[in-house]
Design a protein around this motif. Structure first.
Motif, PDB file in Angstrom:
ATOM      1  N   ALA A 238      -0.601   1.865  -4.905  1.00  0.00           N
ATOM      2  CA  ALA A 238      -1.649   1.768  -3.890  1.00  0.00           C
ATOM      3  C   ALA A 238      -1.046   1.719  -2.496  1.00  0.00           C
ATOM      4  CB  ALA A 238      -2.499   0.520  -4.152  1.00  0.00           C
ATOM      5  N   TRP A 239       0.048   0.959  -2.357  1.00  0.00           N
ATOM      6  CA  TRP A 239       0.703   0.887  -1.046  1.00  0.00           C
ATOM      7  C   TRP A 239       1.289   2.236  -0.671  1.00  0.00           C
ATOM      8  CZ3 TRP A 239       5.787   1.720   0.461  1.00  0.00           C
ATOM      9  CH2 TRP A 239       6.112   1.297   1.746  1.00  0.00           C
ATOM     10  N   ARG A 240       1.898   2.918  -1.642  1.00  0.00           N
ATOM     11  CA  ARG A 240       2.498   4.225  -1.359  1.00  0.00           C
ATOM     12  C   ARG A 240       1.429   5.233  -0.953  1.00  0.00           C
ATOM     13  NH1 ARG A 240       6.339   6.749  -5.875  1.00  0.00           N
ATOM     14  NH2 ARG A 240       7.650   5.055  -5.092  1.00  0.00           N
ATOM     15  N   THR A 241       0.277   5.221  -1.647  1.00  0.00           N
ATOM     16  CA  THR A 241      -0.806   6.145  -1.308  1.00  0.00           C
ATOM     17  C   THR A 241      -1.347   5.865   0.089  1.00  0.00           C
ATOM     18  OG1 THR A 241      -1.423   6.347  -3.638  1.00  0.00           O
ATOM     19  CG2 THR A 241      -3.078   6.981  -1.990  1.00  0.00           C
ATOM     20  N   GLY A 242      -1.532   4.571   0.405  1.00  0.00           N
ATOM     21  CA  GLY A 242      -2.015   4.219   1.731  1.00  0.00           C
ATOM     22  C   GLY A 242      -1.046   4.624   2.828  1.00  0.00           C
ATOM     23  N   LEU A 243       0.266   4.429   2.556  1.00  0.00           N
ATOM     24  CA  LEU A 243       1.271   4.823   3.542  1.00  0.00           C
ATOM     25  C   LEU A 243       1.262   6.332   3.756  1.00  0.00           C
ATOM     26  CD1 LEU A 243       3.670   4.057   5.350  1.00  0.00           C
ATOM     27  CD2 LEU A 243       5.149   4.312   3.353  1.00  0.00           C
ATOM     28  N   THR A 244       1.117   7.105   2.676  1.00  0.00           N
ATOM     29  CA  THR A 244       1.083   8.563   2.793  1.00  0.00           C
ATOM     30  C   THR A 244      -0.115   9.018   3.615  1.00  0.00           C
ATOM     31  OG1 THR A 244       2.191   8.799   0.650  1.00  0.00           O
ATOM     32  CG2 THR A 244       1.016  10.724   1.504  1.00  0.00           C
ATOM     33  N   ARG A 245      -1.274   8.419   3.347  1.00  0.00           N
ATOM     34  CA  ARG A 245      -2.473   8.796   4.100  1.00  0.00           C
ATOM     35  C   ARG A 245      -2.316   8.454   5.576  1.00  0.00           C
ATOM     36  NH1 ARG A 245      -7.212   6.643  -0.063  1.00  0.00           N
ATOM     37  NH2 ARG A 245      -6.959   8.316  -1.623  1.00  0.00           N
ATOM     38  N   ALA A 246      -1.752   7.284   5.843  1.00  0.00           N
ATOM     39  CA  ALA A 246      -1.572   6.884   7.240  1.00  0.00           C
ATOM     40  C   ALA A 246      -0.603   7.821   7.951  1.00  0.00           C
ATOM     41  CB  ALA A 246      -1.066   5.452   7.310  1.00  0.00           C
ATOM     42  N   ALA A 247       0.471   8.214   7.254  1.00  0.00           N
ATOM     43  CA  ALA A 247       1.449   9.107   7.863  1.00  0.00           C
ATOM     44  C   ALA A 247       0.849  10.494   8.115  1.00  0.00           C
ATOM     45  CB  ALA A 247       2.688   9.216   6.984  1.00  0.00           C
ATOM     46  N   MET A 248       0.028  10.982   7.175  1.00  0.00           N
ATOM     47  CA  MET A 248      -0.561  12.314   7.324  1.00  0.00           C
ATOM     48  C   MET A 248      -1.622  12.350   8.426  1.00  0.00           C
ATOM     49  SD  MET A 248       1.135  14.123   5.229  1.00  0.00           S
ATOM     50  CE  MET A 248       0.209  15.646   5.114  1.00  0.00           C
TER      51      MET A 248
END
Length: 318
Positions: A238-248
């Motif tokens: 969940a943290w990795r997915t959130g970080l990816t969305r924030a970066a994109m």
């Protein structure tokens, strides 16, 4: 002592500043002679627990720095194995804070000298760090509250240190000035003593002890008798997915320089409205993201607006 102490500056100054430790060591030696040292605990050379104590020293330092508001140095001394009665006898009748630290429901003790706790209390409230000339027989409510706060910092340090072996939960109980009032620890119990030394600047070292009853450590005998190996952290999806969305979603400035004409200073000074500066640009113009070259493209239009069609991505496409 279970392990031979290392010859370090910190260990030397700690030994010189803690005569009560030598008294407990002598008491432990007498008990070992009667009972036999190998029978006191089932954990062999205790290298794993010594390693955890060295890890915990960092958290102990942080607990002190949070109260002292200054940088400190901390270290873990070699372990001792003693009976609770011998340990208490080595401390004589001095005022002591006995802070229970429940280790998944099993009794563990954090032991703080009374003068040290009162010195921390004075510093915490803006004093000079002077302990009372005459020690009280019991701690005030303010001292007990500070002991709870300090115990919470020690509990966090122990949880972090134990992480490579087992995920422990340490809870802080009510501070007692009389060891006989601490539930779950009897005078005949065998404990493994970890002593932490802390020093700030040129001041004398101070010490805090953690007492692990052997009975509390028996469920972890296999881990304590084996090598300490850090477990790889499990990825948090969940943290990795959130970080990816924030970066994109990060917005970056994109620009292109179509031409950079050069004119003389004489002509520049003579320019007036209506003059024309001729420019030339190649078929492909650079496209920049910030200060980095993204690629090159061809100038054109799209939906009635000027646009650039990318024909080459720098470093991504041949």
């Amino acid at each position: 002592m279970v392990n031979t102490p290392e010859t370090t500056e910190s260990a030397q100054e700690a030994g010189a500043a803690s005569p009560d430790r030598r008294d407990r060591a002598r008491a432990a030696a007498v008990g070992a002679a009667v009972l036999g040292a190998p029978k006191l605990h089932p954990f062999g050379d205790l290298h794993a627990l010594q390693h955890l104590s060295a890890r915990a020293a960092r958290g102990v330092r942080a607990a002190f720095e949070g109260l002292l508001r200054t940088e400190c140095r901390a270290w873990a001394e070699p372990l001792e194995v003693v009976r609770v009665g011998d340990y208490r006898a080595g401390r004589a009748e001095q005022l002591t804070a006995w802070i229970p630290l429940g280790m998944d429901g099993r009794a563990v003790l954090c032991v703080v000298d009374g003068p040290l706790l009162l010195t921390l209390l004075d510093l915490f409230f803006g004093g000079t760090g002077d302990a009372p000339a005459t020690m009280p027989r019991e701690f005030s409510p303010a001292a007990e509250a500070l002991a709870d706060r300090f115990g919470a910092g020690i509990a966090q340090a122990l949880e972090t240190a134990w992480e490579p072996l087992a995920r422990m939960s340490f809870t802080v109980g009510r501070c007692e000035s009389n060891a006989a009032h601490v539930a779950g620890v009897e005078v005949e119990d065998v404990v493994i003593v970890t002593r932490f030394g802390v020093v700030r600047g040129d001041a004398k070292p101070v010490f805090v002890d953690i007492l692990y009853p052997v009975a509390a450590l028996k469920p972890h005998a296999v881990e304590l008798t084996g090598p300490v190996v850090a477990r790889p952290a499990e990825p948090d999806q969940a943290w990795r997915t959130g970080l990816t969305r924030a970066a994109m979603a990060v917005r970056l400035p994109v620009r292109s320089v179509l031409a950079e004409p050069m004119v003389s200073l004489h002509r520049l000074m003579g320019l007036k409205a209506g003059d024309i500066i001729p420019i030339d640009f190649a078929d492909d113009v650079p496209v920049m993201v910030g200060t980095s070259l993204l690629g090159t493209g061809t100038v054109g239009t799209s939906n009635g607006k000027a646009a650039i069609r990318l024909s080459h991505l720098e470093g991504l496409l041949p």
